[in-house]
Enzyme design. Structure first.
Site, PDB file in Angstrom:
ATOM      1  N   HIS A  22       1.018  -1.307  -0.090  1.00 32.02           N
ATOM      2  CA  HIS A  22       0.021  -0.111   0.016  1.00 32.02           C
ATOM      3  C   HIS A  22       0.964   1.286  -0.193  1.00 32.02           C
ATOM      4  O   HIS A  22       2.116   1.328  -0.145  1.00 32.02           O
ATOM      5  CB  HIS A  22      -0.987  -0.122   1.144  1.00 32.02           C
ATOM      6  CG  HIS A  22      -0.549  -0.118   2.509  1.00 32.02           C
ATOM      7  ND1 HIS A  22       0.233   1.021   3.001  1.00 32.02           N
ATOM      8  CD2 HIS A  22      -0.462  -1.072   3.482  1.00 32.02           C
ATOM      9  CE1 HIS A  22       0.690   0.677   4.198  1.00 32.02           C
ATOM     10  NE2 HIS A  22      -0.008  -0.544   4.657  1.00 32.02           N
ATOM     11  N   HIS A  25       3.712   1.515   2.600  1.00 29.23           N
ATOM     12  CA  HIS A  25       5.064   0.792   1.856  1.00 29.23           C
ATOM     13  C   HIS A  25       5.816   1.615   0.930  1.00 29.23           C
ATOM     14  O   HIS A  25       7.146   1.559   0.759  1.00 29.23           O
ATOM     15  CB  HIS A  25       4.767  -0.603   1.610  1.00 29.23           C
ATOM     16  CG  HIS A  25       3.819  -1.490   2.606  1.00 29.23           C
ATOM     17  ND1 HIS A  25       2.739  -2.135   1.960  1.00 29.23           N
ATOM     18  CD2 HIS A  25       4.176  -1.681   3.835  1.00 29.23           C
ATOM     19  CE1 HIS A  25       2.297  -2.680   3.257  1.00 29.23           C
ATOM     20  NE2 HIS A  25       2.970  -2.441   4.359  1.00 29.23           N
ATOM     21  N   CYS A 130       0.511  -8.409  21.616  1.00 35.63           N
ATOM     22  CA  CYS A 130      -0.262  -8.062  20.589  1.00 35.63           C
ATOM     23  C   CYS A 130       0.007  -8.768  19.237  1.00 35.63           C
ATOM     24  O   CYS A 130       1.201  -8.484  18.744  1.00 35.63           O
ATOM     25  CB  CYS A 130      -0.236  -6.618  20.037  1.00 35.63           C
ATOM     26  SG  CYS A 130      -1.266  -5.838  18.509  1.00 35.63           S
ATOM     27  N   CYS A 133       1.173  -6.402  16.035  1.00 33.41           N
ATOM     28  CA  CYS A 133       2.484  -5.781  16.125  1.00 33.41           C
ATOM     29  C   CYS A 133       3.453  -7.167  16.101  1.00 33.41           C
ATOM     30  O   CYS A 133       4.524  -6.887  15.836  1.00 33.41           O
ATOM     31  CB  CYS A 133       2.644  -5.081  17.196  1.00 33.41           C
ATOM     32  SG  CYS A 133       1.460  -3.786  17.645  1.00 33.41           S
ATOM     33  N   CYS A 147      -4.009  -1.838  21.865  1.00 29.90           N
ATOM     34  CA  CYS A 147      -3.094  -1.425  21.451  1.00 29.90           C
ATOM     35  C   CYS A 147      -3.390  -0.272  20.465  1.00 29.90           C
ATOM     36  O   CYS A 147      -4.272  -0.570  19.694  1.00 29.90           O
ATOM     37  CB  CYS A 147      -2.531  -2.672  20.437  1.00 29.90           C
ATOM     38  SG  CYS A 147      -1.559  -2.183  19.063  1.00 29.90           S
ATOM     39  N   HIS A 150      -3.302  -0.920  16.715  1.00 30.45           N
ATOM     40  CA  HIS A 150      -4.143  -2.055  16.273  1.00 30.45           C
ATOM     41  C   HIS A 150      -5.922  -2.103  16.393  1.00 30.45           C
ATOM     42  O   HIS A 150      -6.497  -2.973  16.286  1.00 30.45           O
ATOM     43  CB  HIS A 150      -3.691  -3.519  16.102  1.00 30.45           C
ATOM     44  CG  HIS A 150      -2.451  -3.609  15.226  1.00 30.45           C
ATOM     45  ND1 HIS A 150      -1.161  -3.274  15.787  1.00 30.45           N
ATOM     46  CD2 HIS A 150      -2.431  -3.882  13.937  1.00 30.45           C
ATOM     47  CE1 HIS A 150      -0.229  -3.556  14.880  1.00 30.45           C
ATOM     48  NE2 HIS A 150      -0.937  -3.723  13.988  1.00 30.45           N
ATOM     49  N   LYS A 299      -6.420   8.243   9.368  1.00 29.87           N
ATOM     50  CA  LYS A 299      -5.836   7.196   9.206  1.00 29.87           C
ATOM     51  C   LYS A 299      -6.327   6.419   7.994  1.00 29.87           C
ATOM     52  O   LYS A 299      -7.345   6.064   7.822  1.00 29.87           O
ATOM     53  CB  LYS A 299      -5.804   6.511  10.472  1.00 29.87           C
ATOM     54  CG  LYS A 299      -4.375   5.448  10.705  1.00 29.87           C
ATOM     55  CD  LYS A 299      -4.136   5.006  11.846  1.00 29.87           C
ATOM     56  CE  LYS A 299      -3.093   3.934  11.600  1.00 29.87           C
ATOM     57  NZ  LYS A 299      -2.656   3.225  12.781  1.00 29.87           N
ATOM     58  N   LYS A 302      -8.978   0.067   5.430  1.00 29.73           N
ATOM     59  CA  LYS A 302      -9.931  -0.310   4.617  1.00 29.73           C
ATOM     60  C   LYS A 302     -11.378  -0.003   4.734  1.00 29.73           C
ATOM     61  O   LYS A 302     -12.388   0.265   4.247  1.00 29.73           O
ATOM     62  CB  LYS A 302      -9.753  -2.068   4.640  1.00 29.73           C
ATOM     63  CG  LYS A 302      -8.617  -2.417   3.587  1.00 29.73           C
ATOM     64  CD  LYS A 302      -8.818  -3.790   3.266  1.00 29.73           C
ATOM     65  CE  LYS A 302      -7.551  -4.185   2.446  1.00 29.73           C
ATOM     66  NZ  LYS A 302      -6.902  -5.325   3.179  1.00 29.73           N
TER      67      LYS A 302
HETATM   68  N1  MSP Z   1       7.621  -6.592   9.081  1.00 34.28           N
HETATM   69  C1  MSP Z   1       7.985  -5.546   9.783  1.00 34.28           C
HETATM   70  C2  MSP Z   1       9.016  -4.965   9.737  1.00 34.28           C
HETATM   71  C3  MSP Z   1      10.339  -5.798   9.887  1.00 34.28           C
HETATM   72  S1  MSP Z   1      11.866  -4.916   9.606  1.00 34.28           S
HETATM   73  C4  MSP Z   1      12.738  -5.874  10.312  1.00 34.28           C
HETATM   74  C5  MSP Z   1       6.677  -4.518   9.550  1.00 34.28           C
HETATM   75  N2  MSP Z   1       6.100  -4.474   8.252  1.00 34.28           N
HETATM   76  S2  MSP Z   1       4.793  -3.693   7.660  1.00 34.28           S
HETATM   77  O1  MSP Z   1       4.378  -4.355   6.640  1.00 34.28           O
HETATM   78  O2  MSP Z   1       3.945  -3.422   8.791  1.00 34.28           O
HETATM   79  O3  MSP Z   1       5.541  -2.438   7.312  1.00 34.28           O
HETATM   80  C6  MSP Z   1       5.770  -1.162   8.171  1.00 34.28           C
HETATM   81  C7  MSP Z   1       6.383  -0.071   7.524  1.00 34.28           C
HETATM   82  O4  MSP Z   1       5.626   0.233   6.352  1.00 34.28           O
HETATM   83  C8  MSP Z   1       6.691   1.081   8.084  1.00 34.28           C
HETATM   84  O5  MSP Z   1       7.627   1.111   9.079  1.00 34.28           O
HETATM   85  C9  MSP Z   1       6.701   2.119   7.361  1.00 34.28           C
HETATM   86  O6  MSP Z   1       7.962   2.236   6.683  1.00 34.28           O
HETATM   87  C10 MSP Z   1       5.711   1.687   6.295  1.00 34.28           C
HETATM   88  N3  MSP Z   1       4.441   2.281   6.406  1.00 34.28           N
HETATM   89  C11 MSP Z   1       3.110   1.432   6.753  1.00 34.28           C
HETATM   90  N4  MSP Z   1       2.035   2.386   6.863  1.00 34.28           N
HETATM   91  C12 MSP Z   1       2.473   3.549   6.740  1.00 34.28           C
HETATM   92  C13 MSP Z   1       1.868   4.986   6.547  1.00 34.28           C
HETATM   93  N5  MSP Z   1       0.630   4.854   6.780  1.00 34.28           N
HETATM   94  N6  MSP Z   1       2.364   5.914   6.378  1.00 34.28           N
HETATM   95  C14 MSP Z   1       4.008   5.941   6.319  1.00 34.28           C
HETATM   96  N7  MSP Z   1       4.746   4.866   6.117  1.00 34.28           N
HETATM   97  C15 MSP Z   1       3.910   3.506   6.649  1.00 34.28           C
HETATM   98  O7  MSP Z   1       6.175  -3.713  10.492  1.00 34.28           O
END
Ligand code: MSP
Length: 526
Positions: A22, A25, A130, A133, A147, A150, A299, A302
């Site tokens: 999304h 990421h 949680c 997380c 949390c 979440h 935020k 979905k």
């Molecule tokens: N799998 C773990 C990370 C392990 S690293 C050793 C994880 N994954 S995650 O898919 O949830 O991705 C988290 C990351 O996605 C956040 O730290 C950020 O980089 C990015 N983002 C997810 N949602 C976001 C927003 N709404 N805005 C900006 N970045 C965000 O956690």
């Protein structure tokens, strides 16, 4: 201009494959790509790692819902991530997956090393967990017992497991964080981490799970699987083909920048560096924490139906514009609000009317001038044709401030002076606005009609400055940069042999083969 070469190792988090890629990421990944491309440009030996985090309960459950085996399920989603990054022109050097056999073997070696050393020991974990997380929680972390990320109640867990002696590393880590030897940026984030260390402190943490099947078995006790974060962190090493054998570190080690947002800062500032100390490896130089995206103040979720999918942005604006819009949407490091209306306006102002229009105008004027038998004349001085035009865009200074901003990872600021010219709602003049204004005032079409020689210098200035803009926007909009250079009769960025030279004034030859090309940023349909 100094251009010290070095190495640059940058990582994104590896993303959970319980959801398709999304915009959050995408934001982190594009930002990492911008930095990687910039460092390659200035000659640093660069390695850019991204990938997917594929173990744990969350993923096991999703696979079940989809009626697939966990492996089939993760293969499918990981492929979506790879495709998304290809579509956004992400230039990662390696895409790591935690279900790769080599990664799993290295994790086992690393944990065995830590176990043999006494840093991992049999124990019992009792507390809150949680699943969202995949993290253990203190009462203090919760809001109304839930949390905050979440909005679910963590479950009570009481389990025999193996614990990691995190507490052992409290003092050493705090010192390294305070002194910036292990730098956490921006400052507010560093302060948050320090106050966590001081007020709550590091407690030993469960490093294995009995009831999670979808994970890497502990080598000395196969009835347990590795805690998913311990498994995930090691990707930053296994992505460099590290085999998990303790002290020996790979060529690119340590990371120069690890990008992420605040949701995963705490684990990255505690468990991760403690694991490295236990393994006898150097800590990353910097964790850079960017902001969280909100959509029209809320935020993204979905259930609210306000999710902006990266592929929808690409469909509407194209790849480069999407990259630019994301990077310039908000001050890098703070939370930011985005939305379709905001993107539409920015696209039109900065790209269609701004950059795209300048290139079209400048090349069309050049063609007119050439028809009239005039040629370019290199003179780094804008002739004061009409009115008072002091150019604040001295090329060396512009490059210096651009490089400074990139070095500070101020990714929204770096292209600012070139394109958008807005800082916190305060207008500053951008290079593009300046050139536009210059053209409108000097009216080269009239100069051409009158065979006025000053045209040759005016147009050289406009086109040479446009060449510099193209180089500077390359990390953000690589294809656009090359298209502009092509119109200016220059070689593509990656084919430039001497970039230091290219950053100097005068790269545009007086006899350059300049030609008007396709429209760079078509207007949006109303
Ligand atoms: N799998 C773990 C990370 C392990 S690293 C050793 C994880 N994954 S995650 O898919 O949830 O991705 C988290 C990351 O996605 C956040 O730290 C950020 O980089 C990015 N983002 C997810 N949602 C976001 C927003 N709404 N805005 C900006 N970045 C965000 O956690």
């Amino acid at each position: 201009m100094s251009n010290k070469k070095g190495k640059f190792y940058i990582t994104t988090p590896i993303y959970y494959v319980n959801a398709n890629p999304h915009i959050g990421h995408t934001y982190t990944t594009v930002a990492a790509d911008v930095l990687a491309r910039y460092h390659r440009l200035i000659g640093d030996k660069t390695f850019f790692l991204t990938g997917t985090d594929e173990h744990g309960t969350k993923i096991e459950e999703k696979a079940k819902e989809a009626g697939l085996s966990p492996q089939k399920f993760v293969d499918g989603v990981a492929a979506q991530f790879e495709l998304a990054w290809d579509n956004l022109n992400i230039s990662h050097d390696r895409f790591i997956r935690t279900t790769e056999a080599e990664h799993m073997a290295a994790v086992q070696n690393a944990l065995q090393y830590m176990y043999d050393k006494g840093d991992i020991y049999p124990g019992k974990y009792e507390g809150l967990y949680c699943r969202g997380c995949e993290q253990f929680k203190n009462e203090k972390d919760l809001i109304d017992g839930k949390c905050p990320d979440h909005k679910t109640k963590p479950e009570w867990m009481s389990e025999e497991c193996y614990m990691f002696k995190l507490s052992k590393y409290q003092k050493e880590l705090l010192k390294k964080i305070e002194s910036d030897e292990f730098k956490i940026s921006p400052k507010e984030r560093k302060n948050e981490v320090i106050s966590f260390y001081k007020n709550e402190g590091l407690k030993d943490v469960a490093f294995s799970r009995k009831n999670v099947k979808w994970g890497i078995p502990l080598p000395w006790d196969k009835s347990q699987t590795t805690y998913v974060w311990a498994d995930a962190f090691l990707n930053y090493l296994t992505g460099l083909d590290w085999e998990g054998s303790g002290k020996k570190s790979p060529e690119f080690w340590p990371p120069d920048v690890q990008l992420m947002s605040k949701d995963i800062l705490r684990v990255h500032a505690t468990i991760w560096p403690a694991m490295l100390l236990s393994l006898g490896l150097e800590l990353p130089k910097e964790l850079f924490i960017h902001g969280f995206f909100l959509v029209d103040g809320q935020k993204m979720s979905k259930s609210l139906g306000n999710v902006i999918a990266p592929e929808d942005l690409v469909k509407k604006y194209g790849v480069d514009a999407t990259r630019y819009l994301l990077m310039s949407a908000t001050s890098f490091g703070s939370d930011g609000d985005i939305g379709w209306e905001f993107f539409d306006e920015k696209y039109t102002a900065d790209l269609a009317n701004g950059l795209g229009n300048l290139v079209a105008r400048a090349t069309a004027l050049f063609e007119k001038m050439e028809e009239a038998g005039m040629r370019l004349k290199n003179n780094n001085q804008l002739p004061e044709v009409w009115g008072d035009f002091t150019c604040i865009f001295d090329i060396d200074n512009t490059w210096e401030s651009y490089k400074r901003k990139m070095g500070e990872i101020a990714l929204d600021r770096a292209p600012l002076y070139l394109i958008s010219g807005k800082i916190n709602d305060k207008e500053v003049q951008s290079m593009i606005a300046f050139l536009d204004n210059y053209i409108s005032t000097t009216k080269p079409w009239e100069l051409i009609k009158n065979k006025d020689e000053r045209t040759e210098v005016v147009m050289y200035n406009v086109l040479e400055r446009t060449r510099h803009i193209a180089l500077m926007i390359y990390p953000f909009m690589p294809e656009t940069a090359d298209k502009i250079l092509e119109q200016l009769g220059q070689s593509k960025v990656e084919e430039i042999k001497d970039f230091k030279r290219a950053m100097e004034w005068g790269g545009l030859k007086e006899n350059a083969k300049i030609k008007k090309g396709e429209i760079l940023f078509p207007r949006l349909d109303k």
